[in-house]
Design a protein around this motif. Sequence first.
Motif, PDB file in Angstrom:
ATOM      1  N   ALA A  91      38.173  33.714  33.974  1.00  0.00           N
ATOM      2  CA  ALA A  91      37.830  34.643  35.064  1.00  0.00           C
ATOM      3  C   ALA A  91      37.250  33.905  36.270  1.00  0.00           C
ATOM      4  O   ALA A  91      37.410  34.344  37.418  1.00  0.00           O
ATOM      5  N   ALA A  92      36.612  32.775  36.027  1.00  0.00           N
ATOM      6  CA  ALA A  92      35.999  32.012  37.120  1.00  0.00           C
ATOM      7  C   ALA A  92      37.045  31.520  38.124  1.00  0.00           C
ATOM      8  O   ALA A  92      36.746  31.307  39.300  1.00  0.00           O
ATOM      9  N   PHE A  93      38.284  31.344  37.664  1.00  0.00           N
ATOM     10  CA  PHE A  93      39.357  30.920  38.573  1.00  0.00           C
ATOM     11  C   PHE A  93      39.634  31.975  39.650  1.00  0.00           C
ATOM     12  O   PHE A  93      40.261  31.695  40.650  1.00  0.00           O
ATOM     13  N   GLU A  99      40.690  39.551  47.226  1.00  0.00           N
ATOM     14  CA  GLU A  99      41.587  40.076  48.268  1.00  0.00           C
ATOM     15  C   GLU A  99      43.016  39.587  48.037  1.00  0.00           C
ATOM     16  O   GLU A  99      43.986  40.347  48.141  1.00  0.00           O
ATOM     17  N   PHE A 100      43.107  38.304  47.709  1.00  0.00           N
ATOM     18  CA  PHE A 100      44.409  37.718  47.412  1.00  0.00           C
ATOM     19  C   PHE A 100      45.055  38.438  46.228  1.00  0.00           C
ATOM     20  O   PHE A 100      46.241  38.802  46.274  1.00  0.00           O
ATOM     21  N   ALA A 101      44.276  38.659  45.172  1.00  0.00           N
ATOM     22  CA  ALA A 101      44.801  39.317  43.965  1.00  0.00           C
ATOM     23  C   ALA A 101      45.266  40.741  44.272  1.00  0.00           C
ATOM     24  O   ALA A 101      46.289  41.195  43.759  1.00  0.00           O
ATOM     25  N   GLN A 102      44.513  41.432  45.114  1.00  0.00           N
ATOM     26  CA  GLN A 102      44.898  42.795  45.506  1.00  0.00           C
ATOM     27  C   GLN A 102      46.231  42.806  46.230  1.00  0.00           C
ATOM     28  O   GLN A 102      47.107  43.627  45.953  1.00  0.00           O
ATOM     29  N   VAL A 162      41.277  44.622  40.189  1.00  0.00           N
ATOM     30  CA  VAL A 162      42.078  44.639  41.420  1.00  0.00           C
ATOM     31  C   VAL A 162      41.965  45.990  42.118  1.00  0.00           C
ATOM     32  O   VAL A 162      41.904  46.063  43.352  1.00  0.00           O
ATOM     33  N   ALA A 163      41.912  47.060  41.338  1.00  0.00           N
ATOM     34  CA  ALA A 163      41.858  48.411  41.916  1.00  0.00           C
ATOM     35  C   ALA A 163      40.495  48.721  42.510  1.00  0.00           C
ATOM     36  O   ALA A 163      40.356  49.664  43.295  1.00  0.00           O
ATOM     37  N   ASP A 164      39.495  47.923  42.152  1.00  0.00           N
ATOM     38  CA  ASP A 164      38.126  48.200  42.592  1.00  0.00           C
ATOM     39  C   ASP A 164      37.819  47.466  43.913  1.00  0.00           C
ATOM     40  O   ASP A 164      38.642  46.725  44.436  1.00  0.00           O
ATOM     41  N   SER A 165      36.622  47.673  44.422  1.00  0.00           N
ATOM     42  CA  SER A 165      36.270  47.155  45.748  1.00  0.00           C
ATOM     43  C   SER A 165      35.946  45.661  45.765  1.00  0.00           C
ATOM     44  O   SER A 165      35.827  45.076  46.838  1.00  0.00           O
ATOM     45  N   GLY A 166      35.801  45.060  44.586  1.00  0.00           N
ATOM     46  CA  GLY A 166      35.506  43.634  44.561  1.00  0.00           C
ATOM     47  C   GLY A 166      34.028  43.314  44.511  1.00  0.00           C
ATOM     48  O   GLY A 166      33.627  42.157  44.646  1.00  0.00           O
ATOM     49  N   THR A 169      32.627  41.112  39.434  1.00  0.00           N
ATOM     50  CA  THR A 169      33.568  40.012  39.199  1.00  0.00           C
ATOM     51  C   THR A 169      34.595  40.394  38.128  1.00  0.00           C
ATOM     52  O   THR A 169      34.402  41.339  37.357  1.00  0.00           O
ATOM     53  N   LEU A 170      35.673  39.614  38.080  1.00  0.00           N
ATOM     54  CA  LEU A 170      36.681  39.807  37.034  1.00  0.00           C
ATOM     55  C   LEU A 170      36.043  39.644  35.656  1.00  0.00           C
ATOM     56  O   LEU A 170      36.371  40.376  34.721  1.00  0.00           O
ATOM     57  N   ALA A 171      35.117  38.693  35.533  1.00  0.00           N
ATOM     58  CA  ALA A 171      34.447  38.479  34.242  1.00  0.00           C
ATOM     59  C   ALA A 171      33.768  39.763  33.763  1.00  0.00           C
ATOM     60  O   ALA A 171      33.826  40.092  32.565  1.00  0.00           O
TER      61      ALA A 171
END
Lengths: 188, 188
Positions: A91-93, A99-102, A162-166, A169-171
Motif C-alpha cells: 500500500a505504501a507504493f 489522484e493518479f489512481a482515480q 479510489v472512490a473516496d476523497s483520498g 490511505t490505501l493501507a
Amino acid sequence: MGRWEPNARGRLEQAALDLYSEHGFEQTTAAQIAERAGLTERTFFRHYADKREVLFGGAHALEQAFVETLADTPAAAAPIDAMASTLETVAAFFLERHEFAQQRQAVIMANAELRERELIKLASLSTALADTLRRRGVKDPAASLTAEAGIAVFKVGFERWVADSGQRTLADYLRESLDELKAVTSGE
Amino acid sequence: MGRWEPNARGRLEQAALDLYSEHGFEQTTAAQIAERAGLTERTFFRHYADKREVLFGGAHALEQAFVETLADTPAAAAPIDAMASTLETVAAFFLERHEFAQQRQAVIMANAELRERELIKLASLSTALADTLRRRGVKDPAASLTAEAGIAVFKVGFERWVADSGQRTLADYLRESLDELKAVTSGE
C-alpha cells in the motif's frame, strides 16, 4: 540514438492518462501521447509496446513487490498474517498516488478491453502469491485460498480507496477490507 | 427454414470440445464443428455467435442459477451461509458433468484468449452476486467481499474437482474450500 529524456516514462504515463480522460482511450494515438509529453513517437515505443501498456507499466513492479514482500515475511507467521503485512507494505507504493489512481481507474472502467487486462493482472498476481505461499510450505488449497483472499481484499479495498476523497490511505482501506472479510467468513 | 434438430446445442458443444481437444481451439472452424455434429454451419450460427461461445454457452445459465438461488435463501441467513447454500445448490448442475468439465478446462487452460474469457465470466458472476447481496440488505464492503469469497471458493474448489478423478462431487470440493477459507482467514 536518442538523447537522455528525463523521466520519459512518467511524462508519457501522465500525458496518456490526460488524453484518455479527455478524448477516450480508443480515440488516442501513441503519436498524440508522445506529442503531449514533448517526446518523439520513437521514444514512446522505446518505453511501451502499445498505448494499452502505458496503463499497465506498473503491473510487473507491483507483482514483484507483492511476491518479494510476501516471501520475506517471517516464516512463523500464519499465511493470512503474512498476507496482511504484505498488503500493508505494498500500500505504501500508492502514497501520493491517489489522484493518479482515480484517473487511471476511470479510464479503465470506461473500456471493456482495459477492464479485461486489469482482471488478467489480478489473476496473474493471485497465481504468483499462491506460488510464493507454496514455497513457504503452505499446502493447497490453503495457499490458493489465501492468495485469492488477499486479491479480493486488495481489489475491494483499492476500489473503495479510489472512490473516496483520498483523506485516508490505501493501507487503511486494505486493513478494513481484510477485517471485514474475516468478519463475513466467520458468519458475523 | 431448418427442420428441428434434436439436441443441436448439446451435439455442437460435444463436437466442438472433441475437435478443440484433438486439434486445438485455433485450428478448429465452425464449419468443422457443424460437420462433426452432423449439422449445417447455418445451424451452428443459429445457436452460437462464434466458436468461442460454444465453450461459454452455459455461463448465462450458471450466473442466473447463482443469482436466483442466492436471492431465494432465507433472509435471516448470514451472508456467508447464504453463499454456502448457494454453492451447494449450484454444484448439482455439474453432476454427471465431470468428464465434460475436465475436457473443457483443458481446452481453456491451453489458450490465453479463453482463459481471459473465463476470468471475465467469474468477474461478472462476482458482480452479480454482490448486487444480489446488496438487495438482501447486506452493506458494503461486506457484500463485495462475500461475493469475492464465494467466487474464490468456487474457482479453487472447481479446479480441484476437475483435477481429481471424479469420485467426489463438486459440492464436496466447494464445502471443503469454504471450510479452508474460513480456517485461513481466522489465522489457523
